[in-house]
Design a protein around this motif. Structure first.
Motif, short mmCIF file in Angstrom:
data_model
loop_
_atom_site.label_atom_id
_atom_site.label_comp_id
_atom_site.label_asym_id
_atom_site.label_seq_id
_atom_site.Cartn_x
_atom_site.Cartn_y
_atom_site.Cartn_z
N LYS A 141 0.83 -1.20 0.00
CA LYS A 141 0.00 0.00 0.00
C LYS A 141 0.87 1.25 0.00
O LYS A 141 0.59 2.22 -0.72
CB LYS A 141 -0.92 -0.01 1.21
N ALA A 142 1.94 1.23 0.80
CA ALA A 142 2.84 2.38 0.89
C ALA A 142 3.57 2.63 -0.43
O ALA A 142 3.73 3.78 -0.86
CB ALA A 142 3.85 2.16 2.02
N LEU A 143 4.01 1.57 -1.08
CA LEU A 143 4.72 1.70 -2.35
C LEU A 143 3.81 2.25 -3.44
O LEU A 143 4.23 3.08 -4.25
CB LEU A 143 5.30 0.35 -2.77
N LEU A 144 2.58 1.79 -3.47
CA LEU A 144 1.64 2.28 -4.47
C LEU A 144 1.36 3.77 -4.26
O LEU A 144 1.24 4.54 -5.22
CB LEU A 144 0.34 1.49 -4.40
N GLU A 145 1.27 4.19 -3.00
CA GLU A 145 1.06 5.60 -2.71
C GLU A 145 2.30 6.42 -3.07
O GLU A 145 2.18 7.53 -3.62
CB GLU A 145 0.73 5.78 -1.23
N MET A 146 3.47 5.88 -2.83
CA MET A 146 4.71 6.56 -3.20
C MET A 146 4.80 6.72 -4.71
O MET A 146 5.22 7.77 -5.22
CB MET A 146 5.91 5.75 -2.69
N TYR A 147 4.40 5.69 -5.43
CA TYR A 147 4.40 5.74 -6.89
C TYR A 147 3.48 6.85 -7.38
O TYR A 147 3.84 7.64 -8.27
CB TYR A 147 3.96 4.38 -7.42
N ARG A 148 2.30 6.93 -6.80
CA ARG A 148 1.33 7.95 -7.21
C ARG A 148 1.85 9.36 -6.92
O ARG A 148 1.78 10.24 -7.77
CB ARG A 148 0.00 7.72 -6.49
N ARG A 149 2.37 9.56 -5.72
CA ARG A 149 2.82 10.90 -5.34
C ARG A 149 4.08 11.30 -6.10
O ARG A 149 4.20 12.43 -6.58
CB ARG A 149 3.10 10.95 -3.84
N GLY A 150 5.03 10.39 -6.18
CA GLY A 150 6.30 10.73 -6.81
C GLY A 150 6.16 11.10 -8.27
O GLY A 150 6.89 11.96 -8.78
N LYS A 151 5.21 10.47 -8.96
CA LYS A 151 5.00 10.75 -10.38
C LYS A 151 4.49 12.16 -10.61
O LYS A 151 4.55 12.67 -11.73
CB LYS A 151 4.03 9.74 -10.98
N GLU A 152 3.97 12.81 -9.57
CA GLU A 152 3.43 14.15 -9.72
C GLU A 152 4.53 15.22 -9.75
O GLU A 152 4.26 16.37 -10.12
CB GLU A 152 2.44 14.45 -8.59
N VAL A 153 5.75 14.86 -9.36
CA VAL A 153 6.86 15.83 -9.38
C VAL A 153 7.53 15.76 -10.75
O VAL A 153 8.09 14.73 -11.11
CB VAL A 153 7.89 15.52 -8.27
N PRO A 154 7.50 16.82 -11.52
CA PRO A 154 8.01 16.76 -12.89
C PRO A 154 9.53 16.76 -12.96
O PRO A 154 10.22 17.17 -12.02
CB PRO A 154 7.44 18.04 -13.52
N GLY A 155 10.04 16.31 -14.09
CA GLY A 155 11.46 16.43 -14.34
C GLY A 155 11.86 17.90 -14.38
O GLY A 155 11.08 18.74 -14.82
N GLY A 156 13.05 18.19 -13.91
CA GLY A 156 13.53 19.57 -13.92
C GLY A 156 13.10 20.38 -12.72
O GLY A 156 13.40 21.59 -12.65
N ALA A 157 12.40 19.77 -11.76
CA ALA A 157 11.95 20.51 -10.58
C ALA A 157 13.13 21.12 -9.82
O ALA A 157 13.01 22.19 -9.23
CB ALA A 157 11.15 19.60 -9.66
N CYS A 158 14.26 20.44 -9.85
CA CYS A 158 15.44 20.93 -9.12
C CYS A 158 15.83 22.33 -9.58
O CYS A 158 16.18 23.19 -8.77
CB CYS A 158 16.61 19.98 -9.30
#
Length: 233
Positions: free
Chosen positions: A109-126
């Motif tokens: 459950k935690a990994l699936l939530e991490m996958y969902r949240r992490g995908k929302e951060v776009p490339g180049g955010a740094c």
């Protein structure tokens, strides 16, 4: 091969403003600041194709060392030298090591939530947001294990402190970005923070990066992970 554009391997360029681009793979059109010098654009979905394998591989992982875990992910075909996949991988490696070290979470459950949240951060955010996605991923990791919400009290504070610790360490290095270096720095800070505040001791050991020849902007001897010892698989 030094990796830049996934289509032609030419260097990337970052624009001052968003322009409408068409993905060279799926032909989806969307606004972006990133393309290669020959005009190729690859959307995040195509760039991270196959990343959903992270959940299955982490569920079969027994290591307590998140660096060891993420290095296995980095060796998979879906992972490139740089890219938004790292925004998921950092948190996933930490969740897995935390669970294997005795942390009480429902890992799948935690990994699936991490996958969902992490995908929302776009490339180049740094560079465009002033917040590296690898650092943000540590805050997501801590938010998931503490079940934080915007109305939480102590957990809310810890999540923000975690992100700040990771971003601070990443920022000390200056640029240009390296998704491998920044992922390692973020994970190491998260391991220390987790033991200090939650009492769960994950493992880390000395290691050196062996992907320098894939990074045109490698800091070489100015990177804390650069070295000749090749024990990263």
């Amino acid at each position: 091969m030094k990796e830049e554009c996934l289509i032609c391997k030419q260097p990337l360029e970052y624009l001052e403003e968003d322009i409408l681009m068409e993905c060279a793979i799926c032909h989806k059109k969307e606004n972006s600041k990133t393309r290669c010098v020959k005009g190729h654009y690859v959307c995040s979905e195509c760039h991270t194709k196959g990343m959903d394998s992270i959940v299955g591989s982490c569920l079969n992982e027994h290591s307590k060392d998140p660096i060891e875990i993420i290095n296995k992910m980095m060796s998979q075909p879906f992972c490139h030298m740089h890219g938004p996949e790292h925004h998921v991988m950092v948190g996933a490696a930490l969740l897995t090591a935390y669970y294997n070290a005795g942390g009480e979470i429902e890992l799948e459950k935690a990994l699936l939530e991490m996958y969902r949240r992490g995908k929302e951060v776009p490339g180049g955010a740094c560079g465009f947001w002033g917040a590296c996605g690898a650092g943000i991923s540590t805050g997501m990791y801590l938010s998931i294990i503490t079940k934080s919400t915007p109305l939480a009290t102590k957990a809310w504070g810890l999540c923000n402190q975690m992100t700040a610790k990771a971003l601070g360490k990443i920022g000390e290095m200056n640029g240009p970005r390296c998704c491998k270096r920044d992922s390692y720095l973020a994970i190491i800070e998260a391991v220390k923070f987790t033991e200090e505040h939650l009492g769960i001791a994950m493992e880390t050991k000395e290691f050196f990066c062996t992907r320098s020849d894939q990074n045109n902007q490698c800091l070489k001897n100015n990177c804390p992970f650069h070295g000749e010892k090749e024990n990263v698989q």
